[in-house]
Design a protein around this motif. Structure first.
Motif, PDB file in Angstrom:
ATOM      1  N   THR A   2       1.029  -1.156  -0.145  1.00 50.87           N
ATOM      2  CA  THR A   2       0.083   0.136   0.096  1.00 50.87           C
ATOM      3  C   THR A   2       0.870   1.471   0.471  1.00 50.87           C
ATOM      4  O   THR A   2       1.743   1.334   0.866  1.00 50.87           O
ATOM      5  CB  THR A   2      -0.662   0.477   2.014  1.00 50.87           C
ATOM      6  OG1 THR A   2      -1.710  -1.101   1.293  1.00 50.87           O
ATOM      7  CG2 THR A   2      -1.758   1.030   1.313  1.00 50.87           C
ATOM      8  N   SER A   5      -0.770   6.117  -3.056  1.00 47.22           N
ATOM      9  CA  SER A   5      -1.844   6.293  -4.467  1.00 47.22           C
ATOM     10  C   SER A   5      -2.558   5.309  -4.310  1.00 47.22           C
ATOM     11  O   SER A   5      -3.088   5.520  -5.908  1.00 47.22           O
ATOM     12  CB  SER A   5      -0.279   6.152  -5.481  1.00 47.22           C
ATOM     13  OG  SER A   5      -0.310   5.360  -5.645  1.00 47.22           O
ATOM     14  N   THR A   6      -2.113   3.890  -4.035  1.00 50.95           N
ATOM     15  CA  THR A   6      -3.180   2.608  -4.020  1.00 50.95           C
ATOM     16  C   THR A   6      -4.461   3.026  -2.819  1.00 50.95           C
ATOM     17  O   THR A   6      -4.978   2.312  -3.483  1.00 50.95           O
ATOM     18  CB  THR A   6      -2.826   1.955  -3.939  1.00 50.95           C
ATOM     19  OG1 THR A   6      -1.653   1.439  -2.860  1.00 50.95           O
ATOM     20  CG2 THR A   6      -1.448   1.611  -5.252  1.00 50.95           C
ATOM     21  N   ARG A   8      -7.328   3.508  -0.322  1.00 46.27           N
ATOM     22  CA  ARG A   8      -8.447   3.660  -0.450  1.00 46.27           C
ATOM     23  C   ARG A   8      -9.129   3.694   1.041  1.00 46.27           C
ATOM     24  O   ARG A   8      -9.154   2.264   1.693  1.00 46.27           O
ATOM     25  CB  ARG A   8      -9.257   3.038  -0.953  1.00 46.27           C
ATOM     26  CG  ARG A   8      -8.841   3.292  -2.854  1.00 46.27           C
ATOM     27  CD  ARG A   8      -9.409   4.834  -3.561  1.00 46.27           C
ATOM     28  NE  ARG A   8      -8.686   4.413  -4.754  1.00 46.27           N
ATOM     29  CZ  ARG A   8      -7.364   5.261  -5.217  1.00 46.27           C
ATOM     30  NH1 ARG A   8      -6.230   5.620  -4.136  1.00 46.27           N
ATOM     31  NH2 ARG A   8      -7.772   5.629  -5.920  1.00 46.27           N
ATOM     32  N   TRP A   9     -10.070   4.886   1.985  1.00 45.74           N
ATOM     33  CA  TRP A   9     -10.242   4.483   2.975  1.00 45.74           C
ATOM     34  C   TRP A   9     -11.624   3.699   3.276  1.00 45.74           C
ATOM     35  O   TRP A   9     -11.531   2.884   3.726  1.00 45.74           O
ATOM     36  CB  TRP A   9     -11.312   5.724   3.147  1.00 45.74           C
ATOM     37  CG  TRP A   9      -9.983   7.318   3.502  1.00 45.74           C
ATOM     38  CD1 TRP A   9     -10.179   8.387   2.665  1.00 45.74           C
ATOM     39  CD2 TRP A   9      -9.385   7.137   5.019  1.00 45.74           C
ATOM     40  NE1 TRP A   9      -9.221   9.039   3.371  1.00 45.74           N
ATOM     41  CE2 TRP A   9      -8.812   8.901   4.433  1.00 45.74           C
ATOM     42  CE3 TRP A   9      -8.830   5.977   5.924  1.00 45.74           C
ATOM     43  CZ2 TRP A   9      -7.449   8.392   5.564  1.00 45.74           C
ATOM     44  CZ3 TRP A   9      -7.781   7.327   6.617  1.00 45.74           C
ATOM     45  CH2 TRP A   9      -7.584   8.333   6.631  1.00 45.74           C
ATOM     46  N   GLY A  10     -12.023   3.095   1.834  1.00 47.53           N
ATOM     47  CA  GLY A  10     -13.551   2.420   1.855  1.00 47.53           C
ATOM     48  C   GLY A  10     -13.205   0.974   1.675  1.00 47.53           C
ATOM     49  O   GLY A  10     -13.792   0.070   1.769  1.00 47.53           O
ATOM     50  N   ASP A  11     -11.607   0.578   1.288  1.00 51.32           N
ATOM     51  CA  ASP A  11     -10.970  -0.811   1.923  1.00 51.32           C
ATOM     52  C   ASP A  11     -10.987  -1.270   3.482  1.00 51.32           C
ATOM     53  O   ASP A  11     -10.666  -2.327   3.701  1.00 51.32           O
ATOM     54  CB  ASP A  11      -9.731  -0.612   1.380  1.00 51.32           C
ATOM     55  CG  ASP A  11      -9.624  -0.699  -0.623  1.00 51.32           C
ATOM     56  OD1 ASP A  11     -10.827  -0.827  -0.923  1.00 51.32           O
ATOM     57  OD2 ASP A  11      -8.264  -0.049  -1.473  1.00 51.32           O
ATOM     58  N   THR A 115     -11.732  14.829   6.305  1.00 57.00           N
ATOM     59  CA  THR A 115     -11.713  13.352   6.513  1.00 57.00           C
ATOM     60  C   THR A 115     -12.460  13.271   6.800  1.00 57.00           C
ATOM     61  O   THR A 115     -13.347  11.770   6.223  1.00 57.00           O
ATOM     62  CB  THR A 115      -9.740  13.280   6.460  1.00 57.00           C
ATOM     63  OG1 THR A 115      -8.920  13.514   5.794  1.00 57.00           O
ATOM     64  CG2 THR A 115      -9.581  11.249   6.557  1.00 57.00           C
ATOM     65  N   ARG A 122     -19.074   7.660   4.117  1.00 50.78           N
ATOM     66  CA  ARG A 122     -19.139   6.038   4.037  1.00 50.78           C
ATOM     67  C   ARG A 122     -19.016   5.278   5.170  1.00 50.78           C
ATOM     68  O   ARG A 122     -19.643   4.216   4.381  1.00 50.78           O
ATOM     69  CB  ARG A 122     -17.716   5.936   3.757  1.00 50.78           C
ATOM     70  CG  ARG A 122     -17.480   6.445   2.311  1.00 50.78           C
ATOM     71  CD  ARG A 122     -16.040   6.523   1.381  1.00 50.78           C
ATOM     72  NE  ARG A 122     -16.153   7.765   0.429  1.00 50.78           N
ATOM     73  CZ  ARG A 122     -15.089   7.062  -0.551  1.00 50.78           C
ATOM     74  NH1 ARG A 122     -14.067   6.460  -0.521  1.00 50.78           N
ATOM     75  NH2 ARG A 122     -14.996   8.129  -1.311  1.00 50.78           N
ATOM     76  N   LEU A 233      -5.411  12.677   0.792  1.00 45.81           N
ATOM     77  CA  LEU A 233      -6.033  11.837   0.549  1.00 45.81           C
ATOM     78  C   LEU A 233      -7.754  11.316   0.141  1.00 45.81           C
ATOM     79  O   LEU A 233      -8.293  11.041   0.561  1.00 45.81           O
ATOM     80  CB  LEU A 233      -6.093  10.678   1.993  1.00 45.81           C
ATOM     81  CG  LEU A 233      -4.048  10.083   1.835  1.00 45.81           C
ATOM     82  CD1 LEU A 233      -3.743   9.211   2.981  1.00 45.81           C
ATOM     83  CD2 LEU A 233      -3.786   9.359   0.686  1.00 45.81           C
ATOM     84  N   GLU A 235      -9.414  11.662  -2.078  1.00 52.59           N
ATOM     85  CA  GLU A 235      -9.967  10.968  -3.371  1.00 52.59           C
ATOM     86  C   GLU A 235     -10.681   9.602  -2.601  1.00 52.59           C
ATOM     87  O   GLU A 235     -10.848   8.603  -3.987  1.00 52.59           O
ATOM     88  CB  GLU A 235      -9.159  11.359  -4.070  1.00 52.59           C
ATOM     89  CG  GLU A 235      -9.356  12.285  -4.785  1.00 52.59           C
ATOM     90  CD  GLU A 235     -10.767  13.362  -5.146  1.00 52.59           C
ATOM     91  OE1 GLU A 235     -11.965  12.999  -5.475  1.00 52.59           O
ATOM     92  OE2 GLU A 235     -11.119  14.708  -4.508  1.00 52.59           O
ATOM     93  N   GLY A 236      -9.571   8.993  -1.793  1.00 54.24           N
ATOM     94  CA  GLY A 236      -9.305   7.482  -1.493  1.00 54.24           C
ATOM     95  C   GLY A 236     -10.690   7.197  -1.270  1.00 54.24           C
ATOM     96  O   GLY A 236     -11.746   7.937  -0.029  1.00 54.24           O
TER      97      GLY A 236
END
Length: 236
Positions: A2, A5-6, A8-11, A115, A122, A233, A235-236
């Protein structure tokens, strides 16, 4: 692996935030109070980052004094603010902090506020895990006391006998009370002791927020990746 750039909060199932320097710029108030406390010792900002930042208050006193070759008795937690014991110094620092907070107030970092809005939208639960015994009044002053499902602060740690950062105890308790698996949980920290705690607790991701410690230093102590502000972050 991680990285920013990769990411994502939703992960992830939950997020555990340090407070001072991550959600609110209370580190500035703390540093001002520590500076007044240790003015006679040629205190510098580097001292705050190296010996104090992220540690429980009395541990910060011991760590700084050790850097100057000074030893004092621990004293008692209810010692009056003063300079003859570790506890007296810690209590004096706390009084200075509260004076500054009451006088000047506090506002969250805009990127951190955004944030928290994103996480709320979400449905991702969040907690505060802070070494500070002032976490609740700071959150109240910032208008954020309602935004966190769980608060594990210095008061909770003292009541339960938890080890302070860099031990992962507070973060593990935060995850437990939030009802999330550390392996699916994010830690967000600005202190070297905090990112070390995230690594020690085997959390999914430990985000370092560089408020002065330095990217390389935070990475070396356990951050998965480092950002200058959480707005990177969003957009994550």
């Amino acid at each position: 692996m991680t990285d920013a750039s990769t990411f994502r909060w939703g992960d992830h199932d939950g997020v555990l935030f340090d407070l001072d320097g991550v959600i609110t710029p209370t580190a500035e108030i703390h540093e001002h109070a520590w500076g007044e406390l240790f003015a006679a010792y040629d205190y510098t900002e580097a001292d705050y980052l190296r010996y104090i930042d992220g540690r429980p208050r009395y541990d910060g006193v011991r760590s700084f004094l050790a850097s100057r070759g000074v030893e004092l008795p621990d004293g008692h937690l209810d010692d009056a603010p003063g300079d003859d014991t570790v506890s007296a110094l810690g209590n004096r620092k706390n009084a200075l902090f509260n004076e500054i907070l009451e006088r000047d107030g506090i506002a969250p970092y805009p990127g951190s506020q955004a944030t928290l809005d994103l996480l709320a939208a979400r449905g991702i639960p969040s907690a505060i895990v802070s070494s500070s015994k002032n976490a609740v009044p700071v959150l109240e002053a910032a208008g954020l006391s309602h935004r966190f499902d769980v608060i594990v602060d210095g008061v909770v740690a003292a009541d339960l006998g938890l080890n302070g950062k860099p031990a992962p105890d507070g973060y593990l308790l935060g995850a437990q009370r939030l009802g999330v698996d550390p392996a699916r949980t994010v830690v967000v920290e600005d202190a070297t002791s905090g990112v070390a705690a995230g690594r020690a607790g085997a959390f999914a991701v430990t985000i370092g927020v560089d408020r002065g410690a330095g990217h390389d230093t935070l990475l070396a102590h356990g951050a998965t990746f480092v950002v200058d502000d959480l707005d990177e972050l969003l957009e994550g």
